[in-house]
Design an enzyme around this catalytic site. Structure first.
Site, mmCIF file in Angstrom:
data_model
loop_
_atom_site.group_PDB
_atom_site.id
_atom_site.type_symbol
_atom_site.label_atom_id
_atom_site.label_comp_id
_atom_site.label_asym_id
_atom_site.label_seq_id
_atom_site.Cartn_x
_atom_site.Cartn_y
_atom_site.Cartn_z
ATOM 1 N N GLY A 76 -11.449 4.109 1.033
ATOM 2 C CA GLY A 76 -12.216 5.066 1.838
ATOM 3 C C GLY A 76 -13.318 4.437 2.662
ATOM 4 C CB CYS A 135 -12.441 -21.498 18.647
ATOM 5 S SG CYS A 135 -11.268 -21.488 17.295
ATOM 6 C CB CYS A 152 -9.385 -22.179 20.926
ATOM 7 S SG CYS A 152 -9.368 -20.433 20.521
ATOM 8 C CG ASP A 205 -2.180 0.871 0.958
ATOM 9 O OD1 ASP A 205 -2.216 1.572 -0.074
ATOM 10 O OD2 ASP A 205 -3.091 0.884 1.820
HETATM 11 N N1 GUN Z 1 -6.214 1.432 3.357
HETATM 12 C C1 GUN Z 1 -7.444 1.579 3.870
HETATM 13 N N2 GUN Z 1 -8.191 2.397 3.097
HETATM 14 C C2 GUN Z 1 -7.410 2.781 2.070
HETATM 15 C C3 GUN Z 1 -7.622 3.623 0.931
HETATM 16 O O1 GUN Z 1 -8.697 4.180 0.710
HETATM 17 N N3 GUN Z 1 -6.566 3.761 0.064
HETATM 18 C C4 GUN Z 1 -5.374 3.127 0.274
HETATM 19 N N4 GUN Z 1 -4.390 3.297 -0.612
HETATM 20 N N5 GUN Z 1 -5.154 2.351 1.347
HETATM 21 C C5 GUN Z 1 -6.167 2.177 2.227
HETATM 22 ZN ZN ZN Z 2 -9.402 -20.393 18.238
#
Ligand code: GUN
Ligand code: ZN
Length: 653
Positions: A193, A276, A281, A91
């Site tokens: 978003g 679980c 667990c 990211d």
């Molecule tokens: N991680 C969580 N939301 C977003 C987003 O809207 N854009 C990016 N690039 N990473 C994220």
């Molecule tokens: Zn578990």
């Protein structure tokens, strides 16, 4: 490098796909655990070897801001840095800007850095559109995001590019952003978003955002839901077409002493039993975990959380294969009242959901609650009933109460006694007797107690029916006296109601549209019936076996003659898939139709539909069953579009 994302199985928008890049494979739906390059809760190598995560996501911004990490990543590549040989997605720092404010990043450098550290999938520096953004502000965010995506395409090199869809809660903006992103050379689309929506349990908005984005997206590209990591929402998100998730929740929750479950979250402090059966667990009691040092406990809780996520992903996949993703999503939406709210809004999108809805499923349509009345399968039945069906020429209609299915068996005596048209006023709307075998009418399993919450909707449908219908007389069945009443009323008795012919005509209308009826109009029909219950198996038109009724879903499968008949009566492009000249010889020999050879399709084609296969001059070259809908066939460049049932060899061969 070829783009490899191929659909293997599906149930509506939910799908199982094979994603392959740089020699590594990932089956979706998949969760990508977030790995903080500065401190591992669980080492990446363990994520793959022990927990079977074949892809993870990490943050290039964090790597680039740390001198030592940056140097090593550029030198060794991000895989060596993390000691992980699966797929690594990175990211970009957008989320950090959302949390900490503007960081002054250069959007081109952000992409070239991810490329240079040899990330498999890099993310552009999109603009995080907050849920409270005005239309103008959200438009700005979309514009900048799309511009940066355009610029990133020329920087990416061999790296797959993730182009997030932004647009806040403005659905038309989400769709627009998705359409613009789809036009670019981008391989994967996260929906961005949405973290604030999930943090605040705004699942109604989340569902709206996912659907609005999917509406504009190229259906052949993987869709990722940014920041979604709670197993509780996987079934709904997959139902709506999300293929991938990522989240740091497993670690964050663990640090807070919380355990994630498919149906919610539990604080370890409040737990007295573990039900679980994961490795953590099943070998510890809650008391043992509570009394541990924090670090050890956090690791174990994170492990549990990861096991639970994987288990939920497997459950979702299994439901897709079984055709029960709706049942699973409906049940899972009962884990939280806000998820239930989201479920209750889905019917607003039925026109879109129906496009991906299969003609039928293998198992019964199981009701889980009143929301089930609004499933796309039922909505489609009602829609086609009003748009495609017209009743046989009968003077009188008798409305019958809901009863055991199949109705024609329950009411077999009555069918013999009257020439009136019999229509069951069923829980899901009017069902003419001759349509009692088609999916989902006969394959539905619903509570016997009437559901008050659906009664006004049912009332509306019945009113429309009584308004639209063109019978001379319509009566409600009140027992034998109804027949006595009718016989006194009428001077002329029509010939007995021919339910077999009516069935052939009605199924043709529902399956292929009203024009298909011309295939049998004024033609002699004969039937081969099952010995046990007398159901029609084969339909002979003028002595030639043309259609067979499938026992499982009550729809027709076509013989070669049936395909020729439909081809002669259905106008182009109705129920046709047009294939490239190069593919024609193979299809004539019976090969399947691969999506890359599809030139044109009927927009009305749905997964599971029987379709004609034609060349560009509309010569019939074969027929088969669709695995994709019309728009998917045009979008996908890999995978089978139509499973060919039969090809038509040239006469000379
Ligand atoms: N991680 C969580 N939301 C977003 C987003 O809207 N854009 C990016 N690039 N990473 C994220
Ligand atoms: Zn578990």
């Amino acid at each position: 490098m070829v783009f490899m994302f191929e659909m293997k199985d599906r149930d509506g928008l939910a799908r199982i796909c094979n994603l392959e890049l740089n020699g590594k494979a990932l089956e979706t739906p998949a969760l990508l655990p977030v790995v903080n390059p500065k401190s591992y809760t669980i080492a990446p190598r363990r994520l793959k070897e022990e927990f079977k995560f074949n892809a993870l996501i990490t943050n290039s911004y964090i790597i680039s801001k740390d001198q030592e990490l940056r140097r090593r990543a550029l030198e060794e590549g991000v895989h060596r840095l993390l000691d992980y040989n699966g797929i690594i997605m990175t990211d970009s720092g957008t989320f950090q800007q959302h949390v900490y404010g503007e960081l002054g990043l250069d959007s081109s450098e952000v992409v070239s850095f991810q490329r240079d550290i040899r990330s498999d999938i890099g993310t552009i520096l999109d603009v995080f559109s907050e849920p409270d953004f005005s239309k103008e502000k959200a438009e700005d965010a979309v514009r900048v995001t799309v511009d940066r995506a355009k610029a990133a395409v020329s920087i990416r090199g061999e790296m797959w590019l993730a182009g997030p869809i932004q647009g806040s809660l403005h659905e038309e903006l989400r769709t627009k952003c998705a359409m613009e992103m789809s036009a670019l050379d981008i391989q994967l689309h996260p929906i961005g978003g949405v973290v604030p929506l999930m943090e605040n349990y705004k699942f109604v908005d989340l569902a709206g955002v996912i659907i609005a984005s999917k509406k504009g997206l190229n259906p052949s590209r993987p869709v990722h839901l940014f920041g979604a990591g709670h197993p509780m929402i996987f079934p709904l998100a997959v139902l709506l077409g999300c293929d991938m998730f990522d989240s740091a929740s497993y670690a964050k929750y663990a640090r807070d002493g919380r355990m994630m479950f498919a149906d919610g979250t539990m604080a370890l402090d409040g737990m007295t039993e573990f039900w679980c059966q994961c490795p953590v667990c099943s070998t510890h009691t809650p008391e043992e975990l509570k009394s541990m040092e924090e670090e050890e406990r956090t690791t174990l809780l994170a492990e549990h959380n990861l096991h639970e996520c994987q288990s939920q992903i497997r459950r979702v996949k299994s439901a897709i294969r079984d055709g029960t993703i709706w049942e699973l999503a409906e049940k899972s939406c009962r884990s939280h009242p806000r998820l239930l709210d989201a479920l209750r809004t889905l019917h607003r999108h039925n026109d879109f959901l129906e496009r991906f809805e299969p003609l039928s499923r293998v198992g019964a349509l199981m009701f889980t609650g009143s929301e089930s009345y609004h499933r796309p399968a039922i909505w489609r039945y009602q829609k086609r009933f009003f748009e495609r069906y017209s009743h046989p020429s009968c003077e009188v209609m008798i409305g019958l109460p809901e009863s055991r299915r199949p109705y024609s068996r329950t009411y077999s005596d009555l069918i013999r006694k009257t020439d009136a048209h019999l229509v069951v006023l069923s829980s899901i709307g009017p069902v003419p007797m001759e349509l009692d075998e088609i999916y989902p009418v006969s394959q539905i399993f619903l509570p016997e107690r009437d559901d008050e919450s659906y009664s006004s909707e049912r009332q509306r449908i019945m009113e429309r029916f009584s308004h639209d219908q063109r019978y001379g007389l319509a009566v409600i069945w009140e027992g034998e006296e109804t027949l006595e009443f009718l016989s006194k009323m009428r001077t002329r008795v029509d010939r007995p109601f021919d339910i077999d012919r009516a069935r052939v005509v009605a199924v043709l209308m529902m399956q292929f549209g009203p024009k298909a009826v011309k295939a049998v109009e004024n033609q002699r029909l004969d039937y081969v019936k099952s010995k046990t219950v007398g159901r029609i198996r084969n339909v002979l038109v003028n002595g030639v076996h043309s259609f067979s009724i499938r026992a499982a879903d009550g729809y027709f499968s076509l013989t070669d003659e049936g395909a020729r008949l439909l081809h002669s009566v259905l106008p182009q492009p109705s129920y046709r898939v047009t294939v490239h000249t190069d593919a024609v010889p193979f299809i004539k020999k019976g090969s399947n139709v691969f999506s890359k050879f599809v030139l044109a399709t009927d927009d009305e084609l749905r997964p599971g539909d029987s379709t004609l296969i034609v060349d560009k001059d509309d010569n019939l070259v074969g027929h088969g069953r669709c695995l994709m809908n019309g728009e998917e066939m045009l979008a996908f460049k890999r995978g089978i579009a139509v499973k060919t049932r039969s090809g038509f060899p040239d006469d000379s061969e």
